[in-house]
Design a protein around this motif. Structure first.
Motif: not given
Ligand code: HEM
Ligand code: HEM
Length: 346
Positions: A74, A77-78, A101, A104, A112, A115-117, A120, A127, A131, A269
């Protein structure tokens, strides 16, 4: 001479009291629209945050073995050292694949509405399962994650302690639940704007106050309000004027894919603007880098107005006051792999 001094003195008093009254009015209006970030993590309904659960979630957030390559966590990317985001235009995951995308921030995501843009996932636990399984992100599956975690005795022990009532505590659901309670600790209180909301008129300078007033008067606060200065509702991107195709790529229909309702085409969102100054680049497409440009685009796309250079400058200055105290997260020591741990697959 004395009379001259008196006149000047009363004039000064008058000016300060008018400024004070203005500050008062601005503060009251702001207090009606926004709320400060709390100093301690919020409770999650039905998911008590025991220290054991937070500790496990902390480990899992940094655990690259949740991904098939064992390179991506996680944190990739975060990044908790980068405002909970990743500096990339769009998320870059398994095999350097680029997702559709921008990532965020996870900071304050707990506040929020969903979750997600496109909203969903209803909460952080739902959420977190995404990933791990997304082929362009971590490209793993729940069964493999459980085999991996069960091969590491320290995790089996940590799950038992985090979920003491469960016989078989190492489950994919519990991975998500532990990550959720850890993520709820990723909050950023005490931003200058929070101090202003709590009554410290000096926490914002004159330019920042002008920006706050413009943010409320022009209508930005209609969609970016509440504790997260956004993150509460869904709006079409391009309500008045469609942005350029690189900023709003025609192929991403936003919330339409969630609701299948024509009115939801290009609806997203409204993001939280907390820490926005440190989470470049902007928009779901991640194509806009300077915050000033994002502000101008919002003016034309959402409000149908060309904001002047000064207005863009003061609003941007105000947005910079939304950067709060960043969580101080120590990288956890993760258990070494054993002979039973699956090997990484790139
Ligand atoms: C969205 C957590 C792994 C890329 C999010 C959001 C959270 C989150 C809380 C929503 C935030 C919001 O809507 O304001 C996590 C956790 C992860 C993880 C706990 C590990 C289990 C990753 C990884 C990547 C990534 C590895 C990149 C390769 C993204 C993207 C979004 C997103 C692109 C937006 C997707 C969309 O809206 O369709 N993530 N993330 N995340 N995360 Fe992660
Ligand atoms: C995105 C600021 C007005 C809805 C953004 C972003 C900024 C911003 C900086 C990008 C955040 C990020 O990518 O992390 C402003 C300012 C406004 C304003 C300064 C006033 C001039 C509005 C209004 C609405 C709105 C009136 C609703 C009608 C949205 C939405 C997004 C967004 C839906 C996400 C767009 C996407 O990437 O899909 N806003 N905003 N905003 N704002 Fe605003």
């Amino acid at each position: 001479m004395f009379r001259k001094f008196l006149t000047m003195f009363s004039l000064m008093l008058l000016i300060t009291s008018v400024a004070g009254a203005d500050d008062d009015g601005l503060m009251k209006r702001a207090q009606g629209m926004f709320k400060p970030i709390p100093l301690t993590p919020p409770a999650i309904e039905g998911e008590p945050a025991t220290p054991e659960k937070v500790r496990l979630g902390h480990m899992l957030y940094f655990e690259p073995r949740l991904s098939k390559s064992q390179l991506i966590s996680c944190q990739t990317c975060h990044n908790v050292g980068l405002g909970g985001a990743d500096l990339q235009q769009v998320a870059t995951g398994h095999g350097w694949q680029r997702g559709p995308r921008n990532s965020p921030t996870t900071f304050n995501a707990v506040f929020n509405v969903a979750q997600f843009w496109d909203g969903r996932a209803k909460d952080l636990a739902e959420q977190a399962k995404g990933p791990v399984q997304a082929s362009v992100e971590m490209n793993n599956n729940p069964e493999q994650v459980i085999v991996t975690l069960k091969s590491l005795p320290a995790y089996v022990d940590a799950f038992k302690k985090a979920f003491p009532a469960e016989k078989d505590a190492v489950t994919f659901d519990n991975v998500a639940r532990a990550i959720e309670v850890f993520e709820a600790t990723l909050i950023t209180p005490n931003a200058p704007f929070d101090r202003f909301l709590k009554g410290d008129a000096g926490a914002l300078n004159a330019g920042e106050k002008e920006g706050l007033a413009a943010f409320m008067n022009k209508g930005c606060a209609g969609c970016h309000n509440g504790m997260n200065v956004g993150g509460l509702g869904y709006f079409p991107f391009g309500v008045v004027e469609k942005p350029e195709a690189d900023v709003l790529p025609p192929g991403d229909l936003g919330r339409y894919k969630v609701t299948n309702t024509a009115a939801d085409k290009y609806v997203f969102r409204s993001p939280s603007l907390r820490n926005v100054a440190i989470t470049q680049p902007y928009f779901h497409s991640g194509t806009v880098w300077p915050l000033r440009d994002a502000v101008s685009i919002m003016g034309s796309a959402q409000l149908g107005m060309v904001l002047s250079e000064d207005e863009v400058g003061s609003i941007t200055a105000f947005l910079q006051t939304l950067t709060g105290e960043q969580p101080q997260i120590v990288h956890p020591v993760l258990p070494p792999s054993t002979s039973r741990t699956p090997k990484p697959v790139l």
